[in-house]
Design a protein around this motif. Structure first.
Motif, PDB file in Angstrom:
ATOM      1  N   GLN A 251       0.809  -1.214   0.000  1.00 32.06           N
ATOM      2  CA  GLN A 251       0.000   0.000   0.000  1.00 32.06           C
ATOM      3  C   GLN A 251       0.848   1.274   0.000  1.00 32.06           C
ATOM      4  O   GLN A 251       0.330   2.363  -0.259  1.00 32.06           O
ATOM      5  N   ASN A 252       2.132   1.154   0.285  1.00 32.83           N
ATOM      6  CA  ASN A 252       2.989   2.334   0.424  1.00 32.83           C
ATOM      7  C   ASN A 252       4.061   2.367  -0.674  1.00 32.83           C
ATOM      8  O   ASN A 252       4.433   1.328  -1.226  1.00 32.83           O
ATOM      9  N   LYS A 253       4.535   3.559  -0.973  1.00 33.45           N
ATOM     10  CA  LYS A 253       5.628   3.667  -1.935  1.00 33.45           C
ATOM     11  C   LYS A 253       6.841   2.927  -1.383  1.00 33.45           C
ATOM     12  O   LYS A 253       7.075   2.887  -0.174  1.00 33.45           O
ATOM     13  N   CYS A 254       7.608   2.319  -2.266  1.00 32.64           N
ATOM     14  CA  CYS A 254       8.767   1.520  -1.860  1.00 32.64           C
ATOM     15  C   CYS A 254      10.045   2.302  -2.129  1.00 32.64           C
ATOM     16  O   CYS A 254      10.274   2.776  -3.248  1.00 32.64           O
ATOM     17  N   THR A 255      10.864   2.420  -1.098  1.00 39.39           N
ATOM     18  CA  THR A 255      12.103   3.185  -1.216  1.00 39.39           C
ATOM     19  C   THR A 255      13.300   2.256  -1.045  1.00 39.39           C
ATOM     20  O   THR A 255      13.356   1.475  -0.088  1.00 39.39           O
ATOM     21  N   TYR A 256      14.242   2.347  -1.982  1.00 39.62           N
ATOM     22  CA  TYR A 256      15.440   1.513  -1.967  1.00 39.62           C
ATOM     23  C   TYR A 256      16.657   2.423  -1.826  1.00 39.62           C
ATOM     24  O   TYR A 256      16.847   3.352  -2.624  1.00 39.62           O
ATOM     25  N   TYR A 257      17.469   2.157  -0.832  1.00 37.39           N
ATOM     26  CA  TYR A 257      18.680   2.927  -0.602  1.00 37.39           C
ATOM     27  C   TYR A 257      19.901   2.061  -0.933  1.00 37.39           C
ATOM     28  O   TYR A 257      19.962   0.888  -0.544  1.00 37.39           O
ATOM     29  N   TYR A 258      20.865   2.655  -1.625  1.00 34.57           N
ATOM     30  CA  TYR A 258      22.083   1.955  -2.001  1.00 34.57           C
ATOM     31  C   TYR A 258      23.277   2.654  -1.348  1.00 34.57           C
ATOM     32  O   TYR A 258      23.519   3.836  -1.628  1.00 34.57           O
ATOM     33  N   LEU A 259      23.981   1.942  -0.486  1.00 35.98           N
ATOM     34  CA  LEU A 259      25.164   2.507   0.161  1.00 35.98           C
ATOM     35  C   LEU A 259      26.358   2.300  -0.767  1.00 35.98           C
ATOM     36  O   LEU A 259      26.877   1.186  -0.901  1.00 35.98           O
ATOM     37  N   ILE A 260      26.772   3.360  -1.416  1.00 34.50           N
ATOM     38  CA  ILE A 260      27.805   3.284  -2.458  1.00 34.50           C
ATOM     39  C   ILE A 260      29.043   4.051  -2.005  1.00 34.50           C
ATOM     40  O   ILE A 260      28.995   5.282  -1.808  1.00 34.50           O
ATOM     41  N   ALA A 261      30.139   3.330  -1.823  1.00 39.25           N
ATOM     42  CA  ALA A 261      31.402   3.982  -1.463  1.00 39.25           C
ATOM     43  C   ALA A 261      31.906   4.780  -2.662  1.00 39.25           C
ATOM     44  O   ALA A 261      32.045   4.243  -3.771  1.00 39.25           O
ATOM     45  N   LYS A 262      32.176   6.044  -2.438  1.00 34.69           N
ATOM     46  CA  LYS A 262      32.552   6.950  -3.516  1.00 34.69           C
ATOM     47  C   LYS A 262      33.873   6.541  -4.172  1.00 34.69           C
ATOM     48  O   LYS A 262      34.819   6.149  -3.498  1.00 34.69           O
ATOM     49  N   ASP A 263      33.907   6.611  -5.519  1.00 37.79           N
ATOM     50  CA  ASP A 263      35.112   6.320  -6.309  1.00 37.79           C
ATOM     51  C   ASP A 263      35.639   4.912  -6.049  1.00 37.79           C
ATOM     52  O   ASP A 263      36.844   4.694  -5.879  1.00 37.79           O
ATOM     53  N   THR A 264      34.735   3.943  -6.042  1.00 42.28           N
ATOM     54  CA  THR A 264      35.128   2.544  -5.832  1.00 42.28           C
ATOM     55  C   THR A 264      34.373   1.633  -6.788  1.00 42.28           C
ATOM     56  O   THR A 264      33.516   2.071  -7.565  1.00 42.28           O
ATOM     57  N   ILE A 265      34.656   0.357  -6.647  1.00 43.62           N
ATOM     58  CA  ILE A 265      34.001  -0.670  -7.460  1.00 43.62           C
ATOM     59  C   ILE A 265      32.495  -0.690  -7.232  1.00 43.62           C
ATOM     60  O   ILE A 265      31.723  -1.147  -8.086  1.00 43.62           O
ATOM     61  N   ASP A 266      32.025  -0.170  -6.101  1.00 44.08           N
ATOM     62  CA  ASP A 266      30.584  -0.105  -5.832  1.00 44.08           C
ATOM     63  C   ASP A 266      29.846   0.617  -6.950  1.00 44.08           C
ATOM     64  O   ASP A 266      28.755   0.215  -7.364  1.00 44.08           O
ATOM     65  N   GLU A 267      30.435   1.703  -7.446  1.00 40.09           N
ATOM     66  CA  GLU A 267      29.785   2.491  -8.488  1.00 40.09           C
ATOM     67  C   GLU A 267      29.669   1.697  -9.789  1.00 40.09           C
ATOM     68  O   GLU A 267      28.664   1.803 -10.508  1.00 40.09           O
ATOM     69  N   VAL A 268      30.665   0.881 -10.080  1.00 35.05           N
ATOM     70  CA  VAL A 268      30.657   0.066 -11.299  1.00 35.05           C
ATOM     71  C   VAL A 268      29.580  -1.015 -11.202  1.00 35.05           C
ATOM     72  O   VAL A 268      28.803  -1.234 -12.144  1.00 35.05           O
ATOM     73  N   VAL A 269      29.523  -1.691 -10.062  1.00 32.92           N
ATOM     74  CA  VAL A 269      28.542  -2.752  -9.877  1.00 32.92           C
ATOM     75  C   VAL A 269      27.127  -2.185  -9.933  1.00 32.92           C
ATOM     76  O   VAL A 269      26.239  -2.732 -10.596  1.00 32.92           O
ATOM     77  N   TYR A 270      26.903  -1.065  -9.266  1.00 32.72           N
ATOM     78  CA  TYR A 270      25.574  -0.445  -9.252  1.00 32.72           C
ATOM     79  C   TYR A 270      25.124  -0.078 -10.665  1.00 32.72           C
ATOM     80  O   TYR A 270      23.997  -0.397 -11.072  1.00 32.72           O
ATOM     81  N   ALA A 271      25.995   0.573 -11.421  1.00 34.48           N
ATOM     82  CA  ALA A 271      25.637   0.996 -12.778  1.00 34.48           C
ATOM     83  C   ALA A 271      25.373  -0.204 -13.677  1.00 34.48           C
ATOM     84  O   ALA A 271      24.420  -0.209 -14.466  1.00 34.48           O
ATOM     85  N   ALA A 272      26.187  -1.253 -13.564  1.00 33.26           N
ATOM     86  CA  ALA A 272      26.032  -2.424 -14.420  1.00 33.26           C
ATOM     87  C   ALA A 272      24.717  -3.148 -14.143  1.00 33.26           C
ATOM     88  O   ALA A 272      24.004  -3.551 -15.067  1.00 33.26           O
ATOM     89  N   VAL A 273      24.390  -3.311 -12.872  1.00 41.21           N
ATOM     90  CA  VAL A 273      23.161  -4.015 -12.516  1.00 41.21           C
ATOM     91  C   VAL A 273      21.934  -3.190 -12.902  1.00 41.21           C
ATOM     92  O   VAL A 273      20.956  -3.720 -13.441  1.00 41.21           O
TER      93      VAL A 273
END
Length: 472
Positions: free
Chosen positions: A433-455
């Motif tokens: 019934q409620n809007k769904c919010t997804y938060y992504y903890l992304i370490a700046k200038d790391t592999i996290d940004e690559v994985v997030y963008a690819a997925v």
């Protein structure tokens, strides 16, 4: 419960012939399948006894093959709630004797996980089922796996593969597959699912003939290995889709139900000085290796595992786990304080992350390979006993419903687009019934940004990671 129009339409199509229900997660596939089973039960069809010469029981019965993780919380719970007229038993038990006793019992529906199904193939085949439903049919993506070959045998299709043989005996006449992501990697993964539904009708029942028609081989250097990619011929691509269409019922959430909005937000994490030093040292060493060696893209994912760990403030070593910082944990705690007294699912990739969060968060429980009582954890989160559910996508991404929750945090990211999508759909589904919010903890200038963008962009992650390493 009243069916939605897309569910009613699917049941009508399913009663006219075998069908692939490619309904997006959250659109009520389990309820639709239960209604299909109820139809065949009410019809009283004896399912062509001549085709069941190995059967020991001529009575109606349906078999559901699905991941172990959803037997109780999805199939058993939904059957009790929505189809009380059906007698449903689980074939899962640690002792084989108990499994055989459950199979010998008198019931309308028998639910079994993929691993138990393979081990009990002969007994299941002899039971003489009238309906066979494969839930999360992307498990059939490998044409030669034992699971695929066993399921195809019950459809009358013989396929080659190593290991245990699965002879063709009595063919189960009414067959259905369910999946929101039926071919997460490439279109070759449709072959087994289509031959399970309509053998040698949609595509050739010979996998290699199918592949030769619709895919093009590209040699991988001097390795002697070919990489197969889907044809670029528009006529063949159109033929491929047109052949599948009569056997597939495709539904998206956007078209089927009026669900609340989904919001995706990045929370940027600044690594501490020790974390940044550890990360940059490892990155430079790894980049140097990739510059001097001809390493395949597929191995890049394995090579950067430690980089992903370091963005979460730790790394596994030969002598144990080494903690280098708590920047992500600090950001998570601040975020949870902002969310307030609401249930939250926190998705993690590593055991150390899960254990650390269990220690840091009161009123929390975890779903992962180390969970002793999955049903207690699932029920506890649904009824409010636990405020935080810490979960690994491989253990909790399929078939579970958590519409009591509308917040999810990705402490670390999965490599798999399929698992990422499935994990999001645990809260964004019928009943929310409620809007769904997804938060992504992304370490700046790391592999996290690559994985997030690819997925998020459905890119081939191994190639994206390799490209990142070669640029640094």
């Amino acid at each position: 419960m009243q069916l939605y129009k897309h569910q009613q339409d699917a049941v009508e199509r399913a009663t006219d012939g075998n069908l692939a229900l490619f309904h997006e997660c959250g659109t009520g596939k389990t309820l639709t399948a239960l209604r299909i089973i109820e139809y065949w039960k009410e019809k009283g069809d004896r399912y062509n006894t001549a085709n069941r010469r190995n059967a020991t029981s001529p009575s109606f019965s349906a078999l559901v093959v699905c991941p172990l993780s959803i037997i109780e919380p999805a199939w058993m719970a939904d059957a009790k709630k929505f189809s009380p007229s059906l007698t449903v038993v689980s074939l899962w038990a640690k002792a084989r004797k108990k499994r055989l006793a459950a199979l010998a019992s008198d019931a309308d529906v028998y639910v079994v996980n993929f691993e138990t199904f393979r081990g009990m193939f002969e007994e299941i085949q002899a039971k003489g089922f009238g309906v066979l439903i494969v839930d999360e049919s992307s498990k059939m993506k490998s044409h030669s796996s034992q699971t695929t070959r066993a399921l195809l045998a019950l459809a009358g299709v013989s396929s080659r593969g190593k290991g245990k043989k699965f002879p063709i005996g009595g063919i189960i006449p009414h067959r259905y597959v369910l999946s929101g992501t039926p071919a997460p990697n490439d279109r070759g993964e449709y072959w087994a699912q289509m031959n399970f539904i309509a053998p040698n009708t949609v595509f050739s029942d010979n996998f290699f003939a199918f592949r030769s028609r619709y895919f093009v081989a590209k040699p991988l250097g001097r390795t002697g290995i070919n990489l197969w990619s889907f044809t670029k011929d528009p006529l063949l691509a159109t033929e491929f889709s047109e052949k599948m269409a009569p056997c597939c019922d495709v539904v998206s959430k956007a078209d089927a139900v009026d669900l609340p909005q989904q919001i995706h937000e990045i929370r940027s994490v600044e690594l501490s000085k020790p974390e940044r030093t550890a990360y940059e040292t490892f990155r430079r060493q790894l980049a140097l290796r990739f510059a001097n060696e001809d390493i395949l893209a597929s191995s890049a994912l394995v090579e950067v595992m430690k980089a992903r760990q370091l963005t979460s403030g730790f790394c596994y070593g030969a002598n144990g786990t080494h903690r280098v910082g708590k920047s992500k944990l600090t950001e998570l705690l601040a975020l949870l304080q902002e969310i307030g007294n609401r249930p939250v699912i926190i998705w993690c990739s590593f055991r150390h992350e899960i254990q650390s969060l269990l220690d840091a968060l009161p009123h929390s429980a975890a779903l992962w390979s180390g969970t002793d009582d999955r049903n207690e954890v699932i029920g506890g989160f649904q009824n409010g006993t636990y405020q935080y559910l810490i979960a690994n996508p491989q253990s909790a991404a399929h078939g579970l419903t958590f519409v009591n929750c509308s917040y999810a945090v990705y402490f670390s990211l999965t490599y798999s687009y399929e698992l990422a999508k499935q994990s999001q759909d645990r809260i964004h589904r019928i009943g929310q019934q409620n809007k769904c919010t997804y938060y992504y903890l992304i370490a700046k200038d790391t592999i996290d940004e690559v994985v997030y963008a690819a997925v998020r962009e459905k890119k081939k992650l191994s190639e994206a990671v390799l490209g990142y390493l070669k640029k640094t």
